[in-house]
Design a protein around this motif. Structure first.
Motif, mmCIF file in Angstrom:
data_model
loop_
_atom_site.group_PDB
_atom_site.id
_atom_site.type_symbol
_atom_site.label_atom_id
_atom_site.label_comp_id
_atom_site.label_asym_id
_atom_site.label_seq_id
_atom_site.Cartn_x
_atom_site.Cartn_y
_atom_site.Cartn_z
ATOM 1 N N VAL A 1 -71.778 73.047 2.832
ATOM 2 C CA VAL A 1 -72.872 73.094 1.851
ATOM 3 C C VAL A 1 -74.006 72.176 2.291
ATOM 4 C CG1 VAL A 1 -71.416 73.734 -0.089
ATOM 5 C CG2 VAL A 1 -71.740 71.310 0.441
ATOM 6 N N TRP A 2 -73.673 71.142 3.068
ATOM 7 C CA TRP A 2 -74.719 70.339 3.696
ATOM 8 C C TRP A 2 -74.237 69.797 5.034
ATOM 9 C CZ3 TRP A 2 -73.205 65.506 4.887
ATOM 10 C CH2 TRP A 2 -72.407 64.764 4.010
ATOM 11 N N LEU A 3 -75.214 69.582 5.906
ATOM 12 C CA LEU A 3 -74.948 69.060 7.245
ATOM 13 C C LEU A 3 -75.996 68.001 7.569
ATOM 14 C CD1 LEU A 3 -74.444 72.504 8.975
ATOM 15 C CD2 LEU A 3 -72.666 70.761 8.907
ATOM 16 N N GLN A 4 -75.580 66.978 8.265
ATOM 17 C CA GLN A 4 -76.499 65.952 8.745
ATOM 18 C C GLN A 4 -76.167 65.677 10.206
ATOM 19 O OE1 GLN A 4 -75.400 62.941 5.845
ATOM 20 N NE2 GLN A 4 -77.288 63.270 4.690
ATOM 21 N N CYS A 5 -77.182 65.531 11.031
ATOM 22 C CA CYS A 5 -76.901 65.275 12.439
ATOM 23 C C CYS A 5 -77.925 64.315 13.029
ATOM 24 C CB CYS A 5 -76.875 66.578 13.237
ATOM 25 S SG CYS A 5 -78.464 67.419 13.364
ATOM 26 N N ARG B 1 -76.670 82.918 6.338
ATOM 27 C CA ARG B 1 -75.760 83.108 5.213
ATOM 28 C C ARG B 1 -76.534 83.368 3.931
ATOM 29 N NH1 ARG B 1 -72.611 77.589 5.727
ATOM 30 N NH2 ARG B 1 -72.914 77.761 3.473
ATOM 31 N N GLU B 2 -75.859 83.971 2.967
ATOM 32 C CA GLU B 2 -76.480 84.205 1.665
ATOM 33 C C GLU B 2 -76.885 82.887 1.012
ATOM 34 O OE1 GLU B 2 -75.413 86.326 -2.630
ATOM 35 O OE2 GLU B 2 -74.186 86.723 -0.851
ATOM 36 N N SER B 3 -76.046 81.872 1.195
ATOM 37 C CA SER B 3 -76.361 80.523 0.701
ATOM 38 C C SER B 3 -76.246 79.553 1.870
ATOM 39 C CB SER B 3 -75.402 80.117 -0.423
ATOM 40 O OG SER B 3 -75.540 80.974 -1.538
ATOM 41 N N PRO B 4 -77.318 79.399 2.648
ATOM 42 C CA PRO B 4 -77.277 78.509 3.817
ATOM 43 C C PRO B 4 -77.062 77.058 3.398
ATOM 44 C CG PRO B 4 -79.196 79.957 3.870
ATOM 45 C CD PRO B 4 -78.618 80.050 2.496
ATOM 46 N N PRO B 5 -76.546 76.245 4.301
ATOM 47 C CA PRO B 5 -76.368 74.825 3.986
ATOM 48 C C PRO B 5 -77.706 74.095 4.007
ATOM 49 C CG PRO B 5 -75.827 75.228 6.276
ATOM 50 C CD PRO B 5 -76.075 76.578 5.658
ATOM 51 N N ASN B 6 -77.768 72.976 3.330
ATOM 52 C CA ASN B 6 -78.920 72.088 3.452
ATOM 53 C C ASN B 6 -78.674 71.195 4.668
ATOM 54 O OD1 ASN B 6 -80.574 72.693 1.052
ATOM 55 N ND2 ASN B 6 -78.758 72.047 -0.067
ATOM 56 N N VAL B 7 -79.592 71.240 5.611
ATOM 57 C CA VAL B 7 -79.396 70.543 6.879
ATOM 58 C C VAL B 7 -80.508 69.526 7.103
ATOM 59 C CG1 VAL B 7 -79.148 70.794 9.375
ATOM 60 C CG2 VAL B 7 -78.287 72.592 7.852
ATOM 61 N N ARG C 1 -88.597 76.064 8.420
ATOM 62 C CA ARG C 1 -87.404 76.775 7.952
ATOM 63 C C ARG C 1 -86.918 76.203 6.624
ATOM 64 N NH1 ARG C 1 -84.710 81.325 10.544
ATOM 65 N NH2 ARG C 1 -82.797 81.585 9.354
ATOM 66 N N PRO C 2 -86.636 77.071 5.630
ATOM 67 C CA PRO C 2 -86.089 76.583 4.358
ATOM 68 C C PRO C 2 -84.737 75.898 4.557
ATOM 69 C CG PRO C 2 -86.873 78.843 4.155
ATOM 70 C CD PRO C 2 -86.864 78.527 5.619
ATOM 71 N N ARG C 3 -84.479 74.895 3.778
ATOM 72 C CA ARG C 3 -83.214 74.156 3.769
ATOM 73 C C ARG C 3 -82.940 73.398 5.063
ATOM 74 N NH1 ARG C 3 -78.629 77.066 0.062
ATOM 75 N NH2 ARG C 3 -80.023 77.944 -1.511
ATOM 76 N N LEU C 4 -83.952 73.250 5.895
ATOM 77 C CA LEU C 4 -83.800 72.468 7.123
ATOM 78 C C LEU C 4 -84.871 71.394 7.165
ATOM 79 C CD1 LEU C 4 -82.672 71.868 9.969
ATOM 80 C CD2 LEU C 4 -84.240 73.626 10.847
ATOM 81 N N THR C 5 -84.443 70.151 7.290
ATOM 82 C CA THR C 5 -85.369 69.028 7.422
ATOM 83 C C THR C 5 -85.177 68.398 8.792
ATOM 84 O OG1 THR C 5 -85.291 68.552 5.049
ATOM 85 C CG2 THR C 5 -86.079 66.798 6.496
ATOM 86 N N ILE C 6 -86.242 68.376 9.573
ATOM 87 C CA ILE C 6 -86.210 67.750 10.896
ATOM 88 C C ILE C 6 -87.058 66.489 10.839
ATOM 89 C CG2 ILE C 6 -86.811 67.999 13.333
ATOM 90 C CD1 ILE C 6 -86.448 71.029 12.989
ATOM 91 N N GLN C 7 -86.480 65.371 11.237
ATOM 92 C CA GLN C 7 -87.205 64.106 11.243
ATOM 93 C C GLN C 7 -87.038 63.419 12.596
ATOM 94 O OE1 GLN C 7 -85.315 62.856 7.230
ATOM 95 N NE2 GLN C 7 -87.255 61.713 7.300
ATOM 96 N N ALA D 1 -70.643 66.653 7.712
ATOM 97 C CA ALA D 1 -70.628 67.919 6.981
ATOM 98 C C ALA D 1 -69.803 67.784 5.713
ATOM 99 C CB ALA D 1 -70.051 69.033 7.856
ATOM 100 N N LYS D 2 -70.158 68.611 4.727
ATOM 101 C CA LYS D 2 -69.407 68.645 3.471
ATOM 102 C C LYS D 2 -69.148 70.092 3.095
ATOM 103 C CE LYS D 2 -69.452 66.917 -1.301
ATOM 104 N NZ LYS D 2 -70.228 66.109 -2.288
ATOM 105 N N LEU D 3 -67.890 70.404 2.748
ATOM 106 C CA LEU D 3 -67.502 71.752 2.352
ATOM 107 C C LEU D 3 -67.621 71.917 0.840
ATOM 108 C CD1 LEU D 3 -64.329 72.382 4.555
ATOM 109 C CD2 LEU D 3 -66.736 72.771 5.096
#
Length: 273
Positions: A97-101, A148-154, A186-192, A211-213
């Motif tokens: 549901v969310w990813l951070q990298c 995906r129908e509900s992409p993760p927040n990244v 891109r929606p739901r993607l934050t690049i910093q 990541a969180k499921l």
């Protein structure tokens, strides 16, 4: 296509040297104090040898000076460690549901262009050209999570140094920077971007992902030379989160990130003219 070339090499070398030294599988197994089926399974690539077996083979075959099988085992660890973890992480990304990298050296894998990814993977000395292409396709395929129908927040943090490292060639880097700029929309993607002037040394030692499921289960994956350690251990996840927040504290805003990306793209484009 053989995706575990090092394992195949170990198997072939075991069969070759065993026969050269006059061993059948049963006597060799007896010398190693293991069941004959283990030797058979290793030679048929049905089982990955352990470090203990590799060391024992060097001892039995009189190869301790050169560590022949010890080095072959290390090649297996490198090959499987560097890319075997990716299959597990892809399964996590599919459900997350969310990813951070964070990456202090390169553009993160799922944001790499095909040519950039191929150049990065191509530096692996254990891969054939065919294997490089296969792993490149798999890496690029990770972007499917955004379909995906509900992409993760990244949220993706990238060190500014990565914007000035011409992996493959300056032309490849220019295309990569242009692609990265496009994906800032891109929606739901934050690049910093974490600027060099910030002097942040918190994450310079390794890239990592969080990541969180939907179940609430959290994962942390920390890269190293031999691959990545993927864990659900709460203590490890908590530590990686602290590192992530320490790095993000110095990251640029979305607007400033876009400006820095544009400046880097202009700089490298001008170098090509």
């Amino acid at each position: 296509m053989h995706l575990h070339r090092a394992t195949a090499t170990f198997a072939a070398e075991l069969a070759r040297i065993r026969e050269e030294q006059g061993f059948t599988q049963t006597p060799l197994a007896t010398r190693l104090n293991v069941h004959r089926s283990l030797i058979s399974h290793i030679e048929c690539e049905k089982k990955v040898p352990s470090k203990a077996i590799a060391d024992a083979l060097d001892q039995v075959f009189g190869l301790t000076a050169t560590r022949h099988f010890g080095k072959l085992y290390e090649a297996i660890v490198y090959e499987r460690g560097s890319f075997g973890w990716l299959e597990k992480w892809r399964e996590i990304e599919i459900e997350a549901v969310w990813l951070q990298c964070w990456d202090p050296l390169l553009i993160p894998g799922f944001l790499q262009t095909y040519e950039y990814a191929r150049a990065v993977i191509g530096y692996n000395p254990f891969f054939t050209p065919e294997e490089v292409e296969e792993h490149t396709r798999r890496r690029i395929g990770r972007r499917a999570m955004f379909d995906r129908e509900s992409p993760p927040n990244v949220t993706c943090l990238i060190d500014e140094c990565a914007l000035h490292r011409p992996i493959g060639s300056p032309h490849i880097l220019v295309d990569q920077l242009r692609f990265l700029l496009e994906w800032t929309e891109r929606p739901r993607l934050t690049i910093q971007i974490v600027p060099m002037q910030a002097g942040n040394a918190a994450g310079t030692s390794a890239a990592f992902q969080l990541a969180k499921l939907p179940t609430g289960q959290e994962f942390a994956s920390v890269d190293s030379l031999l691959g990545a350690e993927c864990s659900t251990n709460p203590e490890m996840v908590a530590k990686v989160k602290i590192w992530y927040e320490a790095i993000r504290a110095d990251a640029l805003s979305r607007r400033d990130t876009i400006e820095l990306l544009r400046a880097a793209l202009t700089q490298w484009t001008n170098k090509l003219t």
